[in-house]
Design an enzyme around this catalytic site. Structure first.
Site, mmCIF file in Angstrom:
data_model
loop_
_atom_site.group_PDB
_atom_site.id
_atom_site.type_symbol
_atom_site.label_atom_id
_atom_site.label_comp_id
_atom_site.label_asym_id
_atom_site.label_seq_id
_atom_site.Cartn_x
_atom_site.Cartn_y
_atom_site.Cartn_z
ATOM 1 C CB VAL A 259 1.171 -14.435 5.521
ATOM 2 C CG1 VAL A 259 0.989 -15.789 4.845
ATOM 3 C CG2 VAL A 259 2.483 -14.394 6.285
ATOM 4 C CD GLU B 229 -16.245 -11.389 27.917
ATOM 5 O OE1 GLU B 229 -15.964 -10.858 26.819
ATOM 6 O OE2 GLU B 229 -15.628 -12.363 28.376
#
Length: 241
Positions: free
Chosen positions: A34, A130
Site C-alpha cells: 500500500v 531491554e
C-alpha cells in the site's frame, strides 16, 4: 519482543498470520503493498486490486530516528523488524566468535579482543534497556562456558542516554530501579551523554572515543510515512496530530 530475537533468547515471537486468522470467517490476508489511500472514495489501491473499506486501521509501524545521521543506520542497526533482529543476533554472535578466533591464534592482541567484546547501545529507552540487560545475561550466563579461549563474562556493555536518566518517559522511580538493575548485571550506564559519532570501529561520546565491535541503535522513533500520503497534519516525529 524483538530484543529476544536480537540476543538469541528466542527464535519465535510472531505466529504466522494465516494460522492466526484461519478461524476468522470474515477475515482475509492479502500480501501486497500500500502506498496511497483514497479517503474520499474509501478505497485502498493495491498493485493488483482495489479494496474498499468502511473503517480503515493503519498499523504501518515505525522506523528509528538517527537524528540527521542516516549513514549511521548501516553501522548501528536498530530493532525495527524481524529481519533487523536476525541481523543484530548475527552481529553479536559473530563478535564473540571472532574474539575466540583471535584469542586462539594471537592471545597477545588483547585490545582487539576487548573491542570485539564491547557492545555499545545508543539511547536508553525501553529497547535499549531491554537489549542491555539481555546482552548482559547472555554474556555472563548463557555463553559463559561456550568458548575455550575467551571469557565472555567481562564483555563491555555501555549504554548511552542523552537525557538525565534511562527510560526518560517513565516515572523517575522506575528509571532509577531500571538503572540499578542494569548496573547489577554489569552494564555501564552513561546519562547526560550524547553520542556524536558512530563508525565501524566504535563511537564518540562527549568527546571521548569508545572502541567497540558492535554498536546497536535504540534511539527515538519516527512514524511510518503513511501520514505524508494523505497530507495530514503531523507532529515532528511523523505522528498524526
Amino acid at each position: 519482543m524483538l530484543y529476544q530475537v536480537g540476543t538469541g533468547l528466542s527464535d519465535e515471537i510472531a505466529g504466522p498470520l494465516l494460522s492466526i486468522l484461519n478461524r476468522q470467517k470474515n477475515g482475509a490476508l492479502l500480501l501486497d503493498e500500500v502506498s496511497t489511500i483514497d479517503t474520499e472514495k474509501r478505497l485502498v489501491p493495491l498493485k493488483q486490486h482495489v479494496v474498499p473499506y468502511e473503517f480503515l486501521v493503519l498499523a504501518t509501524g515505525i522506523q528509528y530516528n538517527y537524528f540527521g545521521h542516516e549513514h549511521w543506520r548501516h553501522t548501528a542497526p536498530g530493532l525495527e523488524s524481524l529481519r533487523g533482529a536476525d541481523l543484530i543476533r548475527g552481529k553479536i554472535l559473530l563478535a564473540f566468535e571472532r574474539a575466540e578466533e583471535i584469542a586462539a591464534l594471537d592471545q597477545a592482541d588483547t585490545e582487539k579482543i576487548r573491542q570485539l567484546l564491547t557492545f555499545v547501545l545508543v539511547v536508553g529507552g525501553t529497547v535499549g534497556v531491554e537489549m542491555a540487560s539481555t546482552l548482559a545475561e547472555m554474556s555472563r550466563m548463557a555463553l559463559a562456558h561456550d568458548f575455550r579461549h575467551i571469557d565472555p563474562r567481562p564483555a563491555g556493555i555501555p549504554l548511552y542516554e542523552a537525557a538525565p536518566r534511562v527510560l526518560p518517559t517513565f516515572p523517575e522511580v522506575l528509571s532509577n530501579a531500571a538503572q540499578r538493575h542494569l548496573e547489577s548485571l554489569g552494564v555501564k550506564v552513561y546519562t547526560n551523554t550524547r553520542v556524536t559519532k558512530v563508525d565501524a570501529a566504535g563511537i564518540a561520546a562527549n568527546g571521548e572515543r569508545v572502541p567497540a565491535g558492535t554498536v546497536l541503535w535504540s534511539g527515538g522513533v519516527l512514524a511510518s510515512p503513511a501520514g505524508r500520503w494523505q497530507g495530514a497534519p503531523m507532529d515532528k516525529s511523523g505522528k498524526l496530530s
